[in-house]
Each structure stands twice: as structure tokens, then as C-alpha cells.
Write an enzyme that holds these catalytic residues in place. Sequence first.
Site, mmCIF file in Angstrom:
data_model
loop_
_atom_site.group_PDB
_atom_site.id
_atom_site.type_symbol
_atom_site.label_atom_id
_atom_site.label_comp_id
_atom_site.label_asym_id
_atom_site.label_seq_id
_atom_site.Cartn_x
_atom_site.Cartn_y
_atom_site.Cartn_z
ATOM 1 N N GLY A 11 0.829 -1.197 0.000
ATOM 2 C CA GLY A 11 0.000 0.000 0.000
ATOM 3 C C GLY A 11 0.864 1.248 0.000
ATOM 4 O O GLY A 11 2.036 1.215 0.388
ATOM 5 N N CYS A 12 0.282 2.348 -0.410
ATOM 6 C CA CYS A 12 1.063 3.584 -0.524
ATOM 7 C C CYS A 12 1.494 4.084 0.854
ATOM 8 O O CYS A 12 2.658 4.422 1.071
ATOM 9 C CB CYS A 12 0.282 4.644 -1.281
ATOM 10 N N TYR A 13 0.566 4.139 1.798
ATOM 11 C CA TYR A 13 0.938 4.587 3.146
ATOM 12 C C TYR A 13 1.959 3.649 3.792
ATOM 13 O O TYR A 13 2.954 4.120 4.360
ATOM 14 C CB TYR A 13 -0.299 4.695 4.042
#
Lengths: 342, 342, 342, 342
Positions: free
Chosen positions: D145-147
Site C-alpha cells: 500500500g502507498c501509506y
Amino acid sequence: MAVRVAVAGASGYAGGELLRLLLTHPEVEIGALTGNSNAGQRLGALQPHLLPLAGRVLEPTAPEVLAGHDVVFLALPHGQSAAVAEQLGPDVLVIDMGADFRLTDAAAWERFYGSPHAGTWPYGLPELPGGRAALEGSKRVAVPGCYPTAVSLALCPAYAAGLAGPEAVIVAASGTSGAGKAPKPHLLGSEVMGSMSPYGVGGVHRHTPEMIQNLGAAAGEPVTVSFTPTLAPMSRGILATCTAAARPGVTAESLRAAYEKAYADEPFVHLLPEGQWPATASVHGSNAVVVQVAHDTAADRIIAISAIDNLTKGTAGGAVQSMNIALGLDETTGLTTIGVAP
Amino acid sequence: MAVRVAVAGASGYAGGELLRLLLTHPEVEIGALTGNSNAGQRLGALQPHLLPLAGRVLEPTAPEVLAGHDVVFLALPHGQSAAVAEQLGPDVLVIDMGADFRLTDAAAWERFYGSPHAGTWPYGLPELPGGRAALEGSKRVAVPGCYPTAVSLALCPAYAAGLAGPEAVIVAASGTSGAGKAPKPHLLGSEVMGSMSPYGVGGVHRHTPEMIQNLGAAAGEPVTVSFTPTLAPMSRGILATCTAAARPGVTAESLRAAYEKAYADEPFVHLLPEGQWPATASVHGSNAVVVQVAHDTAADRIIAISAIDNLTKGTAGGAVQSMNIALGLDETTGLTTIGVAP
Amino acid sequence: MAVRVAVAGASGYAGGELLRLLLTHPEVEIGALTGNSNAGQRLGALQPHLLPLAGRVLEPTAPEVLAGHDVVFLALPHGQSAAVAEQLGPDVLVIDMGADFRLTDAAAWERFYGSPHAGTWPYGLPELPGGRAALEGSKRVAVPGCYPTAVSLALCPAYAAGLAGPEAVIVAASGTSGAGKAPKPHLLGSEVMGSMSPYGVGGVHRHTPEMIQNLGAAAGEPVTVSFTPTLAPMSRGILATCTAAARPGVTAESLRAAYEKAYADEPFVHLLPEGQWPATASVHGSNAVVVQVAHDTAADRIIAISAIDNLTKGTAGGAVQSMNIALGLDETTGLTTIGVAP
Amino acid sequence: MAVRVAVAGASGYAGGELLRLLLTHPEVEIGALTGNSNAGQRLGALQPHLLPLAGRVLEPTAPEVLAGHDVVFLALPHGQSAAVAEQLGPDVLVIDMGADFRLTDAAAWERFYGSPHAGTWPYGLPELPGGRAALEGSKRVAVPGCYPTAVSLALCPAYAAGLAGPEAVIVAASGTSGAGKAPKPHLLGSEVMGSMSPYGVGGVHRHTPEMIQNLGAAAGEPVTVSFTPTLAPMSRGILATCTAAARPGVTAESLRAAYEKAYADEPFVHLLPEGQWPATASVHGSNAVVVQVAHDTAADRIIAISAIDNLTKGTAGGAVQSMNIALGLDETTGLTTIGVAP
């Protein structure tokens, strides 16, 4: 009879926002407007959104110019307020929108500002416990910093109710007007649009001791603050995400009850309905503070988030609110909880 | 006694802006608020910036809900106003913020909207010649489009004074709120931030015939309009750059004199000092129109530029201004020329 | 063997964009990087997005520093290029990204720039008729202005085909990077976010004579230009809305045919499919020009709209494209038509 | 021989960014592009910035369309990847840009996603300890995921070196592209411009268990994560402010040494010089991660901050990096650490 008001530092963002509010304040007559480098210029060139004042000309910030007013607001660079205030006499209400008189701890002042402490004035955050009483009838008011306003109103109810542990961790995003109108490369539109960036990291931001002061007072014990401010690509607004460990026994219900009790009668602080979270757009141009709080059960932390307009409740609106109290006017006169959105 | 006002279509941007203004209007009591798909929802969830109305619940847009008000504002999709207005009776002041009753030319309506023309109501732009007289005491008002408001106030003085040739070329930039609140992919923040784009190019935008109507009336002869709207990465504001050939003999002085004469007594239209040009930020949230005009001598064209807030003077503020006139109130009641900037 | 390149003025936006492109150019080796006020600073502090060059240190813009390169790019303030170029010798390819050598009309230069005309160099817009031939093998190149690039590529096909009348009316919106990196109050993020504003209105913008030069050459007769630039709340991009009266007999088909013919083989100019209009986001960071044209039949005008990235095709990408041609490399080397969106 | 690549879900932001990168990847040939609701449409209408692919037409996401490729990227809504992957055969490299195969803890998956766990694939964050080895030669990759990408790269060195306490407090700001291209009211430009707002507060964001997984692995013991994501008014970028209590004895020097050691040889992670902090603009469109760390001595906490482009290193760039490793190509092929700024 109208309250006659002067504004020292009318060309900057704080001064402009103050004038925006004073223009619609029914008890106020706007008197002298001063600036230093901008003295002699038309306000219409400096603050083109204030059309009713477009023809006014800035005067120098000098005692004879500021004399003869009931209230003088100081929107000056740090360190300049004391000298001006001394010349104004004890019967004039002086409201300092700078930092000079906010801190009670002279050592903290000297550590963060690197200059002798000018003193401590009654602190203009009426929503704090005992806050209003300190302002009523006062002739001197220190307007809180924008970040401490947002952070204190987000976290103090949890501390006052004994629900939060003594180590607060805070990350806040601010619009660029908080950095002022002096042109600096990193504040250019080309730089800030499309970018988020932190600054003053590691406990060095000058608003940190003010948060420590407010949260500690609410808690009745020392609170440490890890504070990271970030610059957001917007002109106005602060979103403060504030967390602290939950004390044993904290529940969503006890948290909510503490906040409901703290803010039930506050005209400007609105605890949002459960499930709704603050957005800075909601308070654009308004004096409102929108707050929400939750208990992250897995991490066992309290998450309290507030949104304010840094120029309104965070600076000039807070100043007007304190002026109203100091003068014995209705606290909400000339202020609104209606934002300009979208 | 307060004027009792209902708003049909209170969940959109036009309705929200109208409520923002009505909340501070001293003669108004806000009555029914309606929506269709949003009926039953709290206004606090739909318009979180309107804290004083956060607890109000939207009702369906139905005759029995709208009955019993002195004024009904219609903020409905095109084509729906006539049916609602018919049910309201001739003594209710009905102010249509949609397009249905703006055009006098039924053929133009049908060409641009593809449906039968509903009729023509008094046109709510009091700054046009004869504009106020048409509104005084009227029970029906058609609020102008946002672009025609900006364009007409920029160019009509030049046409009325016989200074401008009959072929206007206009390029305007609008904030995204002008496109409404219905979610569409090209209006996503990810798409609009950092981007300028045109739309409705080639004379097909529906505001074009309204500009032709207004400019032609000012000129006393037909005027053609080449109008290109563009979408700008901001929420609010219209900047209209309007040009036309200069008639023989036009000078900077004759132009300025025409505009000074036209707007000397207008409370909301401000001709800027020479050399200062409009910016939309100056009128953010205000009902002001800032205008400047120049003569490009090399190209021999008149360049007139105006900035408005599309939601305020361009929609809801203009509607309130017309309401004030229709009801015999002071025209500026509840409105301001103070913008929220920066 | 690599082409050794120096950049004079590497700390500004034009210099930074040029370095961004040169870093991926397969034939180029980046040599000296100079600045004046910033000499001695790390590039990582000035251009933090250019990580591969973060450790490089700026040198002063001096002959001995610029010596020994095959190509020298000048990204200097107006009026400084001639003196530097003279010292570089006739065998060095000198590419001036400033305005000094763009105009053929010395009187126009002096009128718009107020200083003696330095001369005229081959003009770096290969897409103009005869544009490539002028650049092949040249040792001097004047990179076009950003607005003239967008405007010329939008309108020249209409003029070259004899379809457009001789009075062009142009309104263009530019991102703030076009105004450079020197900090000025009106370029602060707080000022530009949420605002559209015009500047240089009335034919006084310095890019006007360059447009007159290019459009007139395409038309084979004098063309007047009414040009209004506006500042948009975005970092990059130009959207140029260009109109001219349609000559008798112009149709949508004849217009489209003229543009299809003009750009059929152009690697960087893309005529969009009918009905699709340019957006600046599409060309963010790319060297592409997206163009669309329409005939507004009611107003009988041609509307041609182009979008470019002002820093890429409008400045540094155009400069690299010209370098490629001048050096006999494939024109597209190191350049792309792929934008970074959303 | 070129690696033949298909993209399932080419119309969204992740798919568009992947194509942007693949277009310049020297070893790749772009094969089938699929979409469901958009099948049959020209890519030029959906991704207008990808001019070289403008004429390509989307096909349905069906086994026969995806067959015959060496690599298939899945940019599909959560829960759809497993069914598609099963049909692709064990010899095809399948890279899932969705969440389905990221978590090792099936119970955490079910708690956060409310559906049965599809399984666990090798995790595409090569910078984690052991990260590269897991990807080499693999035929299945779960893109992080990006986070979690931003947070793990900010904090893992502190955990791996035993410097950070087991309770991480993280606040991250993301551009709106992270929320995807499906039009929703709160993602409209009118809503997001000028506003910061939190979402998924209180430990409910689906990226939380992925952070717990990564930080716990680095620490060798369980780590709790208080994670608050906020939506920022920009299209791209994540700024992650990550804090944890400092273990006894931590100093600025020991912290810096740990990060220098962790990232000395990493091609995409750049530890900034002391005193310089990350800004998302620096990594716009690049695969770089810029990181800085400090010790707040008064609060005795570690503050680690990273900036990434959520679509590049946070999604599509990370996916390409993992593809390169899985195929045995140079890890940096087709990727860059040069951002597009300003």
C-alpha cells in the site's frame, strides 16, 4: 458610543484579517492604521479585498498616531510589542497578536526566542478553564498562537478530565498564510502548490512551549509535547491531529462525555456529531473551532482533531473575541461560526 | 416582522451560499429547506460550514413544504422551476436561481436548452440600465447566470457609451463550484488541481445568449459574442477578460470616464484605480464586482476585465440583492463588499 | 562521445527544468552548473527534486567556468546573455533561454525592453514553416518565449492557410513558475492559491511582439495581437485561447484539414480528436503541445486552443529540441510526449 | 526479446501511472490493456496524458485477453485479484497492485476487509530486510500500500536498530489520487481545494495492519500503530510523519548512523542531509523516497519523516521495481529518482 480602534501592522495577513472582522463589528470605529515599510501606501493596494477601506492610507507606527484610541491591536514582528505598549498608557486596551506576552515561563521564552522575556499578559483563550475571568476588564491581552489555539482546544478536555497520558504527540498542517506575507522563496506559489512539507521538526517550533503551558495547566501536571508542523498547499486553515495515550478505563463514551461537557456552552467550539470529522474548509473565514475525538482501541490512544482558520480563530478572530470580553461586550459580537465554503 | 424565506435545493453549492448569506441577513427568517435526493438528511452533513443550521433536516421539495413563506428561492436543475413556481401563488416572491426565465428570446432558449421556453421574468441585474426599476415590487425574479453577470458588468458601460464595436470576444476562467456538486470524473480534485481546461468552446455554452441579450441591450444594436469558458484550479471566482474593437476616437480617458459614470453610485461595482487589475481572491465570499478597463492602442481594442465570486455576486448574492430591491429593503442588506483573503 | 553541456543559471526554474531533461538525455554529459547569488551552494538545497545532482555545487557564471563545453545554455535575466555569449567563441553551441535574441525588429525590442537590441539568432521553434532549416547546424539559438510557443502553434496553421483575419485576440493562463523563482509578494502561495488575475494588460506584455512576428510570418501580412496573460493557481502549464475572425468560406472541415496537414508529421504537436479539448494537466512535464480548433459559426470566429508545459515545451524542452536539431541528433532525443498526471 | 506486459485496470490512476512508466521501460512491450466499465473506449479519452497510447482501445478484463503475456499487472478493486490470477497460470508473473495478498495475518485481513483472506504473496518492498530475496524469481508479487510504503521506509531503520519504542504514532497526508478516480462528492475539486481533512481515524484505515506487519518484522517484536491519514489539497504525494518513543541512550548520532547504514546502497531511498526535510514536490513523478530523522530531546521521541509519490513509489513505480527484480533485470530499469518540480 463607538469603541475607537487602531491597528499597528495593518498591511500583513493578521492585520488584514483583523480589519476584515472589525469592518462588520457593530461597536467599533476603525481609527489609525499603521505600517512601517508600507507607511504612505493606500490600503487598497495592500489589502485589495477590503474595499470599504481602499482609500485609507497607512501611517507610521508612532505613539502620536496610536494615541487617542480605546483599543490598540499590535500585529508586529516578535519583540516589538513591548516598546509600543509602554507608550500607550494603562487605560488603553492593548491586544498583542504577537508572541511577546504569551508565555509565563521566562526561561522557555529565552530558550525559544533568544531574547529577554517581556512579561506575561492575560491569555486570550477564553475557552480554557478560567480563561474568561482572566480577560474580563483586562487592559492587556496576549492573543494565543494559531497552533496552540487549535491544539489546546483539541486536547484540553481530555487532560482536564484526567483521560490522557502526559506525552502528547501532535502533527498539524497549516495553510501558508500562517507564515506571513514577507516574500521568501519556499513560500512561493510555485513551491507550495502540490507539496506538503514539515518544518521546525524536533521540538524547535516556537509554539511548542505555549502548548506545554496550556496542556499542563489543564492536566494539572507536566505534559511533554512532540509537535510537528507541516505546510499545506492552501492559504488558510489548521488541521491539528493530536494524540495521547489513553489512561486506564478510558472509553469512547467517557471521552465524548468529557468533550460534551467542556464545550456544551461554548459559542465557537463545536463538537461534531459522532462519525463526522473536521475539515478546514468548514471554518474558512469563521471563528469556529470544529472538534472530534475518538479512542483508538488497538493502539489505546486518544485521537483528538480540530480545525480552525489560522487567521480568524487562530489570530484575529481570537483577538476580537478577547476584546469583546475585556470591554464587557457580548463575546460573539462581530464574529461568526459560518464558514465560506466550498 | 421578519421576512420568511424558503430555499428549494438547499444541498447544492448555490443553495449553500444562499443560506450562508441569509443567516446574516437581519430581515430574514430561514424557513423550509428542501432537497430531493437529500431529503431527510441533516444539513450539518451536507453543508458543514453552516454550523448554525447544522441540526436542520432537509424536507422534500413539495408545495405543502414551500407554502407559507414570503420568499421562495429556487436552486433547482434547469427546467424544474416553472412547475414549482406555478404552485406558489402570485403573492409569493419567487426568485429563480436557475436559467429558466432569463432569456427573452424563446428561439434562443430552445436552441441552447432543447426544451420549450418557460417564459421571461424580471432580470436580476440591477446595475444594468433600467435594471432596478424592473425589480422593484416584482414577485418574480430571474437571477442572471454567473458568467453573464461578470461579462455584462465588464462590458456594458463601453457598449452603452458607444465606445465598443459589435463583436465581443470573451474568455473567462471559473472556479469549479460553478460546475456544481454532482460528482463527475472531470471535476475530481485530482483532475482539476494543477490544470486549466476549456469547455463549451465554439459558442455552445448556455450563457452565451444571455450575454448577447445584455450586451445588445446596452449597445442598442445586435452584438455577437465569442465566449470561451475555462475551468480553473480554484473553488470559487470568475475572471472575465472581455474585449471588443474600439470605435474610432476612443481614448483611455473616454473609456475611464464611461466606466466612472456608470459605476459612480453602484454599491457593489468597484472600478479599480488606474493600473490595478482585478483578482478573484479580492472578492472571495463578497458581493463585489471589481472592474478595470484599458485601451490597447496597438491592437486598437478595449480590454475590460472583471472579477466576481461566482457563488456570491454570480448567484446567491445577486439573488439576495434582487430580493432586497423587490421587497423595498435597502439593496445592500445582508451583503458585503469585503472579501475573505488571502 | 558525449556532448558536454554547461548551464548558466542553474538555480532557477528554467535551469532546473533543463537539468531535469538533460539528466535523461542519452547523448549529454552535464558539465558546469553556474549561478551568481547562489554560487557555492549545493544543488540539492536549491533543486531538491534533482537527486542525482544533489551533491553538485554551483560555480560563478564566469568565462573560465563555461569554457570547454560543446553546448552552453543561458538561463539568465534579460540583457545578460550577449556579454556571456561573446566570450564563448563561435564553435560553441549557445542556446539562450532568455529573450535577448528572439526579435528581428530592433525597434520593437527597444520599445518593449527599453534597452539596445543585442541582435537576432535562429529562432528555436522548429514547428514553424522553415523552422527546422534555420536551426540545423546553427551555433546560436534563441529559445522562444513560453506564451509565443503556445500561441504560435495554436494559430499559425490558420494563418498559413489563409483562414484567419489579421486581428488576433488571445487570452492565456499561465502557472506561476512562468514568473520565476525570485520571491515577490504577489507570487506567494497565499496570494495565488484560489485566485486568477491578469497582468501586463493592454498590449504591454513583452511576449506580444514575438507573437506578432510569428503570426505575421505565417500569414504573410501584418497581424495585430491583443494579448492578455493571466496568472492561474497552478505551478506549471499554459492554456492559450486564441481567436481570430474567420475568413469568408471557412468551415469546420477546412480548419481541421489545415491543422491536420500542419501537424501530421510533428513529433510534439498533437491535434486532438474532434470534441476533445486541451488541458494543461495532460502535458505536465512533457514536451507535447496539444491543440484543438473550432469554428464558432454564430460569431464567425476561429477558436484555437493549445496547452503546453511552460517550463518544458515552453522553455527547457524547446531548448533541448533545438539543441538536438542543431547538433544533428534525432529531434526527440531525451524528450517525451508523456505527461505526469493526475 | 521484449517482456510482454498486460495491464488489467488501465483506466484508473494506478493503471495510468503504470503505463506512464512502462512506456519508457526499455525491456517492456505493452500488450493488452483492459477495463470493465470502460472497455471499448479509447485510452486517449481516459488517460489524455499518455499520448503515445492515445489510439489504444480498452478490452474487457477476460482470461483470453490477458493470455499470452509474460507479466500481468492487476489494478483492480479489492477482492477481484484472486479470481483473475488463478486463470493466468503459474508461469506468468502476476503483480497485484491491490491489497488482496499483502497481509500474512488472515484474521487481520478479515477484520479490516470483511471477506475471506485470499492468501499471501511475496511482498514488493525490496528495501525491507530480506525484501529483495523474496522477490527474485517470484511469479507472484503483492505491491505494498502507498501509506505502508512511506511509513515502513521512514521507521524500519529505527526499529531494526532497536532505537524505537513499540508504540508508533503516525500522521500522514496524501494527495487525492490515492482515493482513486471514482467520482465521489467529497473528492470534488471544490471540496478538496483549500481543505485538509482526516479520514479513517481511530485505527480503522485498512493500511494499518500492513504497517503493523512491517514495523513488527523490523522490530522483532509486536508494534502498535496509531495511524491517522489526512487528505491534502494536492493530486499526488504522501508526507508521513512517524514518531515513536526513543529507547534509552538514543542520540541524534545513533539515529543518523542507523539510517545511513540502512540506506547507503539503496537506489531509491535518499536520506537527506542534516537539517533538510522532505517535501512531496521533490518526488513528484519519481520513484524516490526522501527521508529525514531527528531526535526530539525534550519529548524524547524519534521523528522520522518520508515523502513519496503515492502513485509512483507508492504504487506503480514500486510495482515496476518489483517486476524488475522478479525478472532479473536491473532494479532501477525504467525508473527515476528525478522529480518533476516545481
